[in-house]
Every structure is written in C-alpha cells, then in structure tokens.
Enzyme design. Structure first.
Site, PDB file in Angstrom:
ATOM      1  CG  ASP A 179      -2.746  -0.851  -3.510  1.00  0.00           C
ATOM      2  OD1 ASP A 179      -2.945  -1.365  -2.445  1.00  0.00           O
ATOM      3  OD2 ASP A 179      -1.666  -0.986  -4.260  1.00  0.00           O
ATOM      4  CG  HIS A 220       0.164  -1.535  -0.752  1.00  0.00           C
ATOM      5  ND1 HIS A 220      -0.086  -1.968  -2.154  1.00  0.00           N
ATOM      6  CD2 HIS A 220       1.326  -2.444  -0.635  1.00  0.00           C
ATOM      7  CE1 HIS A 220       0.903  -2.809  -2.532  1.00  0.00           C
ATOM      8  NE2 HIS A 220       1.758  -2.904  -1.564  1.00  0.00           N
ATOM      9  CB  SER A 395       4.662  -3.112  -3.306  1.00  0.00           C
ATOM     10  OG  SER A 395       3.617  -4.091  -3.051  1.00  0.00           O
TER      11      SER A 395
END
Length: 644
Positions: A179, A220, A395
């Site tokens: 990520d 994230h 996600s």
C-alpha cells in the site's frame, strides 16, 4: 448456432495461459514513460556487474527483479519520473553495452487505492462494552462482533471469537500490506511489526513509513494493517482479526505512476518470510478500464504461488473493486486472477455496499461500512497513533480476509494457497447477505454449493475455517485442461462470429475434460473463457458461460461508462468460480449479447475454454461431521457422480 466439439489436450497449457493473461489496456490512454528500465544482462553475471554497467552508462542499479542474476531495475536520475515520449537515446545507449542483452523502458500506469472518502466529522455514539477484548474501539468493531450496533444485523460478523476460543490468534503468521506505507511506530502495531519482511519500493529503503500529506491521504495502509494485527487489550484503538500475527509494510503505491518493476518486486518481496499479501488497490474503478498485471508482475505472482512459503505458496488477497454496479471486476486482471482470492464487501445489515462491484470471479466477502451512517465504518488504527471508525470500501474488506486467513494458517501451517481457496469456498456462509436491488439471487451450483454474483460463496466464517483447517488434508495436484478446441483445423476455438442487438450469439463446446490424459480434470476449481472480441460499444456487451450441470455464470455485465469501440478484449481471461466442484465433462455454452436500446454490432473472433482443477476427488479423505455442511453436501454429490 455454432457448434464446436472438444479435443482432449495432451499437454499442460500453463505457459499459454501466462501469455494470454492481462494484456488489454483501457482504450486510447495517453502513454506515459518512466525513468525506470528493465535491463537483462547476457549471462547470470550478478549484481556487481550490473552495478558496473549502470554506472558506466549513467544509470543507478536499484537491484534485481525477483532475485534474478541477470534482470535488473535501472533508473536514470536525469530523466523525469514521467514523460509522454520514449527515451530512445538512453535505450539505444544501454543496448550498445556488450554486457546487455535487452532493455525495456518502463511504462507508467495508474493504480488507485480502494475506498470512498468518508465525512471528516465523527459523531460518537456510546456502545456499552461487552465481554471480550477491552480495547476502547472494540464495541465499534461490529464486523468482529455484531450485536446490532447502529442498526446492524446481530451475529452478522466474521465469527472471530469462535476462532479465538479455539486458541488461534495468528501467531507466527506475517501479512504484508502492499500500500502507501504503514505507521509501524503506532502503539497498536509496533509490537506486531515485521521489519525484516518490510520495504519501501517507492523510496528504495527499508523504512516504509507513509509520506505526510495535509489530508492524511497516505493513511490507507496503516488502516489496513490495524484490521489484521492491532494488538489486544492494550487500551489503544481496537483489536485486529489476528491480533497476535505480524504485519509487514510494503510501500509501493505512493508515486505518480506505477511501473511493472515496482509491482513485481513488491509482490515477490521476501516470499519465504511473508505468508499473505494483502492488496486494497487496482486499476481505476471508472467503469471503462480493462487492465491487469503486466509481464513481470505476473511472473512474481506465479512464482509466489508455486515457490513462496517454501513451496506451499503465498496467498494473495485482493479487494474486488469500488466501481459499483457500473463496473465489473472481471475487467480487473488482479481481482479476476485465479492466483488471487478476490474479496467483496457487505454492510452491517447484510446488504451489498453501493460501491461493490459484482463478478463471477469473487470468491467470498467480508465487511466494509455501516448501513446508512458513514461513521459506522471499520474501526481501526490511523496515522500518528490515532484511531478511526470510518475506514471503508472493499479496501477494508480485503485485510479482514487476510486476518481470517492468518488464523487458519496458525491452525494449520501446512495449508497451500489452493487449500486456502477450498477452505474459503467450504466455510463461507450465506448468513444474511442480500442484494438490495434484487438483481442477483443466491443460486445452487451443480454440486450443491450456494453462490451469489455479488458475494461469491458468502461471508467468511473464521470459527468454521479454523475448525476445518485443523483437520484439513491437502488437496490433490492441480491440472490445466484446454477444454475447447476446434472440430476442424481452424487453429482457434471459434473464428469470426457476429452478434447484434437483436441477434445474440450462442456457441456450444463439448469437452471430455482431457479424459485419459495427463491433464485430466474431473473436479473443477477455476474456469476461464479466454476471449477476443470487438464491439461498436464494448460497455453494452454481456457474456454468460453455462456449465454442463447448468450453472450459468455472468462473466461480463454491462458497463455504461465504457464507450470503447476499438480495443475490445484481446485474449482476455474471464474467470468464474461458480462451477467449483463440478465435473466439466459435457456441453459448455457461451452466450454473447447486447444490453442496449441502440443498435450495436459485435465480432467474437476467438474463444478458448480453460478448465482448472483436480483429477482426484479433493475431499475424499475428510470426514464430514455435520451432514448439512457444505463439505458433506459436496462429498455426497461427488460420490453419487462417481457411481453413475
């Protein structure tokens, strides 16, 4: 109607499948060229010679591709990170070096994080603490224990407490979060951080810490990491699904454009230290892109499943995509790969989320946000020691699945990558999952397995998966059978078949499943329809594949934003898992039609049916204790089929 009979394949089509995979790209995208080059030396000369070649020609050697002794990643610092023209002079200059065999300048392409932007303001709602972890955010983690918080459906969760009660918390298992970085100094993560398995491929150093931005855009990866391995009972945030497991950070998303070399090295990083790779990103979810892994990345994934974990195979978990009903995740070559486990999501009352994509390659589902309130998202770790309750999108779904798989690997460290897929199919539950628009219903396949076009085989059940993993026997060897070849010597399965808005196309192929050959397939796992077609409007094309036992998979749905009329699909491997466990012998039907009020024309040039599965029954050595379990139902169907 066009009919074509099958000829049993006598060889493994492994390389053929690799060659046709994932080469199409969205129509008319502006080409971008990076300052990275793949350089192949003439012999296995190693890194020291590569360093010399790089320095002599004004480049920097960033290291080998997938531990190769002859393929290396070179960067030219004087070139911009992205430009619209090839650097022909630099390529030619490198090619003149007597040590160099091949040079490929890397193209740049977009890869996006999945998850919608939540509201920035949080409204705290008091939820009484219940017996279980004492972490302050655990009451908000309805996906771990759903008691009906915020309008949720009680008991609609991952059933992790049943796995914990069996004594499994993820010990000795490492999940890599591929990520934008991981805040490994976060108090809820630092004790479960695996530094040896981590790397920053965006900055080329061992410290994958997120780059700071004012909007916390690079939070994230940290949020995903907390879902897997946030510590328990430490008075910080919530608790991870596998709270005693380890997480590694692989920072690879945070640059203007992705390259094949960065993706490949990320997915092939430390394959014997990393058990699970979790990816919550992919090609742009705009409903018109058709894209997937390039050559080096495919090599990394295939090497991972064949050689990773000391031969047991790495497990690649992928978020299915956030393009909603206007997109189809079978157009995403990562989520639709048979080497990955594609995970969709549901919200806390069982309905699909508005951003969920549907496709026949989805294997199972976990959870994302709450029903109507964005503040009932996934509670997890955030940047700089903070916590959040608004992580969302598919996600959020993929790391939850990675955590469940970590629990299963602790229960049985000898599970192969295919064992994990079989366990997912056999233990996922329909529970209360439903399509809010009533487009896709739950359907039974030919051996009694229930599936849904949105949710795959259901929501993951950690307790059931761990229990079955403990007594699991490794599935038999897997074979590839090319189940469709022409009845006449045309060279391809189907050539030049037209269809239109008022005239759909049906193509029938009979197959023996390569019976009596070395690659015989009797029990299906994945099925691919490798298709080349063009249409006056690609987004209006629907494709269905029906198995001999009557299971009808929609392998391509309408995508209203896709206006392509030039590129179409070039040897694109549409994949379905819906026929899992079925016998492939008999007649397969491919249907091509248009979902449009306007007059459209299509041209199907080529279709090859590829069957993947086992010759021997996969569950014959397993006892089915519950006569109503999926395992018992499938075993009975297999036994009855063999008696016929």
């Amino acid at each position: 109607m066009i009919r074509s009979s099958a000829l049993a394949s006598t060889g493994v089509i492994y390389l053929v499948v690799l060659l046709v995979l994932f080469v199409s790209i969205g129509a008319h995208a502006l080409d971008v060229f990076s300052n990275s080059f793949l350089v192949e030396l003439r012999d296995d000369l190693g890194s020291s010679v590569a360093d010399q070649v790089a320095r002599k020609n004004g480049f920097v050697n960033m290291g080998p591709l997938l531990d190769s002794k002859k393929e290396f990643h070179f960067v030219h610092r004087a070139l911009p990170h992205s430009r619209t023209r090839r650097s022909i002079s630099h390529t030619r200059y490198l090619k003149t070096d007597p040590m160099v065999k091949r040079v490929i300048q890397q193209m740049g392409f977009r890869r996006v994080k999945r998850g919608y932007k939540p509201l920035k303001v949080e409204y705290l709602v008091h939820v009484p603490q219940t017996k279980g972890p004492t972490d302050p955010y655990f009451p908000y983690q309805w996906y771990l224990k759903n008691t009906g918080q915020n309008g949720g459906k009680p008991r609609l969760d991952l059933n992790v407490e049943a796995a914990w009660a069996q004594g499994f918390t993820g010990k000795n298992v490492t999940t890599a979060i591929m990520d934008d970085g991981v805040d490994y100094m976060h108090p809820d993560l630092r004790n479960n951080y695996n530094a040896k398995a981590s790397y920053d491929f965006s900055s080329n150093d061992p410290f994958p810490y997120p780059r700071y931005t004012d909007d916390w855009f690079n939070s994230h990866g940290t949020r995903c990491a907390g879902e897997v391995a946030a510590a328990r009972d430490n008075d910080v945030c919530g608790v991870g699904v596998a709270y005693d497991s380890m997480v590694a950070g692989i920072r690879m998303l945070d640059q203007p454009y992705m390259t094949d070399l960065i993706e490949a090295n990320s997915m092939g990083h430390e394959p014997n230290l990393i058990d699970i790779y979790s990816a919550s990103w992919g090609p742009t979810d705009d409903g018109k892109t058709v894209d997937g892994p390039r050559n080096a990345t495919m090599r990394a994934i295939v090497r991972g499943v064949n050689e990773g974990r000391n031969g047991l195979g790495n497990i690649y978990v992928w978020a299915s995509g956030d393009g909603g009903e206007d997109d189809d995740c079978n157009c995403d070559g990562y989520a639709a790969s048979m080497w990955t486990i594609s995970i969709n999501s549901a919200i806390n009352d069982g309905e699909n989320a508005h951003y969920d994509e549907s496709c026949s390659s989805t294997l199972a589902s976990t959870f994302s946000n709450g029903a109507k309130d964005p503040n009932t998202g996934v509670a997890t770790t955030d940047l700089y020691g903070k916590c959040t309750k608004t992580h969302s999108g598919t996600s959020a779904a993929a790391p939850e699945a990675a955590g469940v798989f970590a629990l299963a690997l602790e229960a049985n460290p000898k599970l192969t990558w295919r064992d994990m897929q079989h366990l997912t199919v056999l233990t996922s539950k329909r529970n209360s999952l439903f399509d809010g628009k009533k487009r896709f219903r739950w359907t039974m396949n030919g051996v009694g397995l229930e599936y849904n076009h949105l949710f795959g085989f259901g929501v993951l059940d950690a307790g059931a998966m761990v229990a079955l993993a403990r007594r699991w026997q490794t599935v038999p060897a897997r074979y590839h059978c090319e189940g469709a070849v022409p009845s006449v010597s045309l060279g391809v399965s189907v050539i030049c078949s037209h269809f239109s808005t008022n005239n759909s196309l049906k193509l029938e192929v009979a197959t023996t499943g390569c019976k009596s050959s070395e690659t015989e397939v009797v029990y299906l796992e994945h099925v691919q329809a490798i298709i080349t077609l063009n249409a006056t409007r690609r987004g209006d094309v629907n494709l269905f594949l029906t198995s001999p036992l009557g299971t009808r998979s929609m392998i391509l749905s309408r995508r209203p934003n896709d206006d392509d009329r030039h590129d179409g699909f070039a040897k694109w491997p549409f994949m379905t898992t819906h026929t899992w466990g079925e016998n492939p012998r008999g007649k397969w039907i491919l249907e091509a039609s248009f979902d449009s009020q306007l007059s459209q024309m299509g041209y199907l040039k080529e279709w090859t049916l590829v069957l993947h599965g086992t010759r021997d029954a996969p569950y014959k050595n397993l006892s089915a204790l519950d006569p109503h379990s999926k395992l018992a139902i499938v075993k009975k169907a297999h036994e009855e089929k063999m008696k016929q």
